[in-house]
Write an enzyme that holds these catalytic residues in place. Structure first.
Site, PDB file in Angstrom:
ATOM      1  N   GLU A   1       0.864  -1.185   0.000  1.00 35.26           N
ATOM      2  CA  GLU A   1       0.000   0.000   0.000  1.00 35.26           C
ATOM      3  C   GLU A   1       0.901   1.235   0.000  1.00 35.26           C
ATOM      4  OE1 GLU A   1      -3.508  -0.227   2.788  1.00 35.26           O
ATOM      5  OE2 GLU A   1      -2.338  -1.920   3.524  1.00 35.26           O
TER       6      GLU A   1
ATOM      7  N   ARG B   1       5.176 -13.347   9.539  1.00 32.11           N
ATOM      8  CA  ARG B   1       5.815 -12.036   9.457  1.00 32.11           C
ATOM      9  C   ARG B   1       7.203 -12.085  10.099  1.00 32.11           C
ATOM     10  NH1 ARG B   1       2.249  -7.197   9.471  1.00 32.11           N
ATOM     11  NH2 ARG B   1       3.953  -6.225  10.582  1.00 32.11           N
TER      12      ARG B   1
ATOM     13  N   LYS C   1       3.024   1.958  10.859  1.00 33.27           N
ATOM     14  CA  LYS C   1       3.031   3.293  10.251  1.00 33.27           C
ATOM     15  C   LYS C   1       2.483   4.333  11.224  1.00 33.27           C
ATOM     16  CE  LYS C   1       2.126   1.025   5.845  1.00 33.27           C
ATOM     17  NZ  LYS C   1       1.084   0.639   4.891  1.00 33.27           N
TER      18      LYS C   1
END
Length: 751
Positions: A247, A462, A472
């Site tokens: 993204e 992950r 973020k």
């Protein structure tokens, strides 16, 4: 006693003792299986046959809506549902039809209840499949992939017993080819593939061959599947296709490096291609700088995308498919507000069953801007693995898009966009992290609902690091509070920060390779990443000398009338890599810590009666006089020198600079004090309360030898005895700025 009774019950259902014991460890599953068995015994008596028992276990382990347990057990106990395909269809039906009452006629039709598949039908279906592949079968014989024949027969006869199909395939193939010959028993020769990178080796054995999607656990086979796979293979030629789909609303971090390595590395290892696709469906949070930074980081890590694409490339097609979903009764326009849609146990929408024609008109009104933001959404009719019901496919947003401008005021969501973009790009392996496992059923459901090619989603764990945050939102908080300068502050673990700090891309790739690919989430210590950095920089960073806290030294008997030129090897262990020249003059500067007037036991550097060598000069200096200022602080030293081979060898050799450049040096340590700054049990006050106030120490007036005068941003050096350093972009013509990348030796107390 209760556990023993349950163990006996579970083994009587056909579970092995080991499987039964594992089941007992899961209290929720155990309770649901006991309840299912108890209800089945009311119909079947105390003895339940193994085939029925295995179906009951499958039901108990996969059913999310416990309200449907009795309903489905009754069908299994009465033998109306007696095969695994029927059970899977039944579970999917109750998942996508959460409202009461269930339409039993529709349910039974969708689950094949009462459908009888005769041996003759199986024989005909298998014969047709064999005839389609007869030429290849006659050439490859028993090396042919028999699973393809079984898959095609199953696609025609959805409710046929899998064992009966396999037996029929075996029998007809034997009739066609005859008994196996010696050549048939030899291992099939495979074209050698490029050696898998370390990142792929642990996963390759678990990933299907291209075109064999239907063999993947959980993959839904429809009457269209085999034809769609055939078309897919015609388009791709059997080529592996992956994609990295970030993204564009933030900077990539160390976890993304693993994703980049896995997606690009797997494609490369299999002679395939990898797309870089921007998931640009949220124009509110997307910025041009993020697109640029992501492209830069992918290139920096050494990868070149086959093609850079955008979800917005496909907005017209995605909209057309959304209209088709509504026409098929699989999507509807809803007016529930965002807060009503949150959570996993929300009530069904009161607009779920609105007429298709009405939803079509309302969706068109959404596109034309007749609803305000939050007033209407398009939702898909399904329940996901995590219990989330009817995920949103489109929402209203009056934000201009960076590529499409004001053309759209409705934008698709990730749940809707992701799988369809994969389908459009003919992706073979949709590799994503474990948290997307809950979206796998919606991934398959949506492709099959629209009868388009359905790729396979594969999840892996992950990669996280201790003493770090990569969210973020939290990095923005760090920037806003002034704890760090920006996304590329060298104390962070974003890729731009690691590059600025001086981490070589090869080291990051090597680290990802060492971590490997597993299903479980991996949290690593930062010093393991540092070790990879040292391995690379030891071979690639030329040596130089710098002094952080300087002490002036005057050589009173300097052996020449002017300064000498000293040849220093760029890599002392391999002098074939060249030399650089530094001046050696009567005034040199050494580290203040390399001198002590009153040394403690074991101190081997400069002191009264204890000479030291100056590295690379061939000279030894000996203390003659200490010059102190008014406060008593040592200001300079006066020494004499001699050739190193003209007397006893000194206990130590120290680094030095002469006629140096003044520079700024930034020394970094961990940004956080605790391993898990986001864990409230470890840091009750939140991650911002865990900041290490000594994480940055700036040396404004460090000295470095003049060999680095022409260095450019990101050039890397080993400052002898100090560590590895990289030139920071803040450097300007008047003054170089260096970031310490890592120390020379591992120090788990520092990053």
């Amino acid at each position: 006693m209760a556990a023993l009774d349950s163990l006996s019950l579970f083994t009587s259902l056909g579970l092995s003792e080991q499987k039964a014991r594992e089941t007992l460890k899961n209290s929720a599953l155990s309770a649901q299986l006991r309840e299912a068995a108890t209800q089945a015994q009311q119909t079947l008596g105390s003895t339940i046959d193994k085939a029925t028992g295995i179906l009951l276990y499958g039901l108990a382990s996969r059913l999310r809506d416990t309200r449907r347990l009795s309903f489905l057990v009754s069908y299994i106990a009465s033998k109306k549902i007696h095969t695994e395909p029927q059970l899977s269809a039944a579970l999917e039906y109750v998942r996508s039809h959460p409202l009461d009452p269930i339409d039993t006629v529709d349910f039974e039709r969708e689950c094949g209840v009462g459908v009888i598949v005769t041996p003759e039908q199986i024989e005909e279906a298998v014969e047709a499949a064999i005839n389609r592949h007869r030429p290849q079968l006659l050439v490859e014989r028993y090396h042919f992939n028999m699973g393809l024949l079984m898959g095609e027969a199953r696609a025609v006869l959805k409710w046929a017993d899998g064992k009966m199909i396999k037996n029929e395939v075996d029998m007809q193939v034997l009739h066609l080819l005859g008994p196996k010959m010696e050549a048939d028993l030899e291992k099939k020769f495979k074209v050698a593939k490029a050696r898998l990178e370390e990142t792929d080796r642990r996963t390759a054995k678990d990933v299907m061959e291209n075109g064999e999607n239907y063999k993947t656990p959980g993959y839904v086979v429809t009457p269209h599947t085999m034809n769609l796979l055939k078309q897919h293979l015609e388009i791709t030629g059997g080529q592996v296709r992956t994609r990295f789909p970030p993204e564009p609303n933030g900077i990539l971090h160390i976890g993304h490096a693993k994703a980049i390595n896995f997606n690009f590395g797997y494609a490369k290892a299999n002679n395939g291609i990898c797309f870089l696709r921007f998931d640009d469906t949220n124009p509110e949070k997307e910025e041009a700088k993020f697109f640029t930074a992501i492209c830069d980081m992918v290139a920096w890590l050494g990868y070149t995308p086959y093609k850079v694409t955008y979800a917005s490339d496909y907005f017209d097609q995605l909209y057309a498919w959304a209209v088709e979903l509504i026409r098929r009764g699989l999507a509807y326009v809803c007016h529930q507000r965002g807060e009503e849609l949150k959570g996993h146990n929300t009530l069904p929408s009161p607009w779920r069953d609105r007429p298709m024609e009405e939803s079509l008109l309302l969706f068109e009104a959404m596109r034309k801007g007749k609803f305000s933001e939050g007033e209407a959404t398009l939702r898909m009719k399904l329940v996901m693995e995590d219990g989330k019901m009817d995920p949103v496919a489109y929402r209203v947003k009056y934000t201009p898009h960076h590529r499409t401008g004001d053309k759209w005021c409705i934008y698709p969501t990730y749940d809707y966009t992701h799988c369809l973009c994969d389908s459009i790009e003919q992706i073979t392996h949709s590799l994503c992290t474990k948290e997307f496992q809950a979206r796998r059923s919606s991934y398959f459901w949506l492709c099959n609902a629209l009868d388009v090619y359905c790729p396979v989603q594969w999840e892996y764990g992950r990669l996280n690091l201790h003493y770090a945050v990569v969210s973020k939102r939290k990095i923005l908080q760090l920037v806003a509070t002034g704890a760090v300068r920006d996304w590329d502050d060298p104390r962070l673990f974003t890729l731009t920060a690691l590059r600025r700090r001086g981490f070589p891309p090869e080291a990051i790739n090597n680290f990802c390779a060492r971590v490997g690919v597993t299903v479980a989430q991996t949290t690593m210590e930062p010093h393991l990443l540092e070790a990879c950095v040292r391995d690379v920089l030891n071979d690639t960073a030329p040596r130089a000398m710098a002094v952080l806290e300087s002490l002036r030294v005057i050589i009173t008997n300097f052996p020449a009338a002017k300064s000498l030129d000293i040849q220093v090897p760029n890599f002392p262990a391999d002098e074939t890599k060249g030399f650089h020249q530094v001046p050696f003059a009567p005034i040199v500067f050494i580290e203040r810590t390399d001198f002590k007037e009153e040394p403690e036991p074991g101190f081997k550097r400069l002191a009264w009666g204890q000479p030291v060598g100056l590295r690379h000069t061939g000279y030894v200096i000996e203390l003659q006089h200490v010059v102190k200022g008014p406060s008593g602080c040592v200001e300079s030293l006066e020494v004499t020198c001699r050739r190193a081979d003209a007397g006893e060898k000194p206990k130590a050799f120290i680094h030095w600079v002469s006629q140096p450049l003044m520079c700024e040096v930034r020394l970094y340590e961990r940004l956080f004090q605790h391993k898990n700054p986001e864990d409230p049990t470890e840091v009750p006050g939140g991650f911002l309360s865990d900041l290490n106030l000594a994480s940055l120490h700036v040396v404004d007036a460090a000295l470095v030898d003049c060999s680095v005068a022409l260095a450019k941003p990101f050039d890397k050096f080993q400052f002898e005895r100090l560590g590895y350093f990289s030139v920071d972009p803040d450097s300007h013509q008047g003054k170089l700025v260096f970031n310490r990348t890592v120390t020379l030796k591992e120090d788990p107390g520092k990053v």
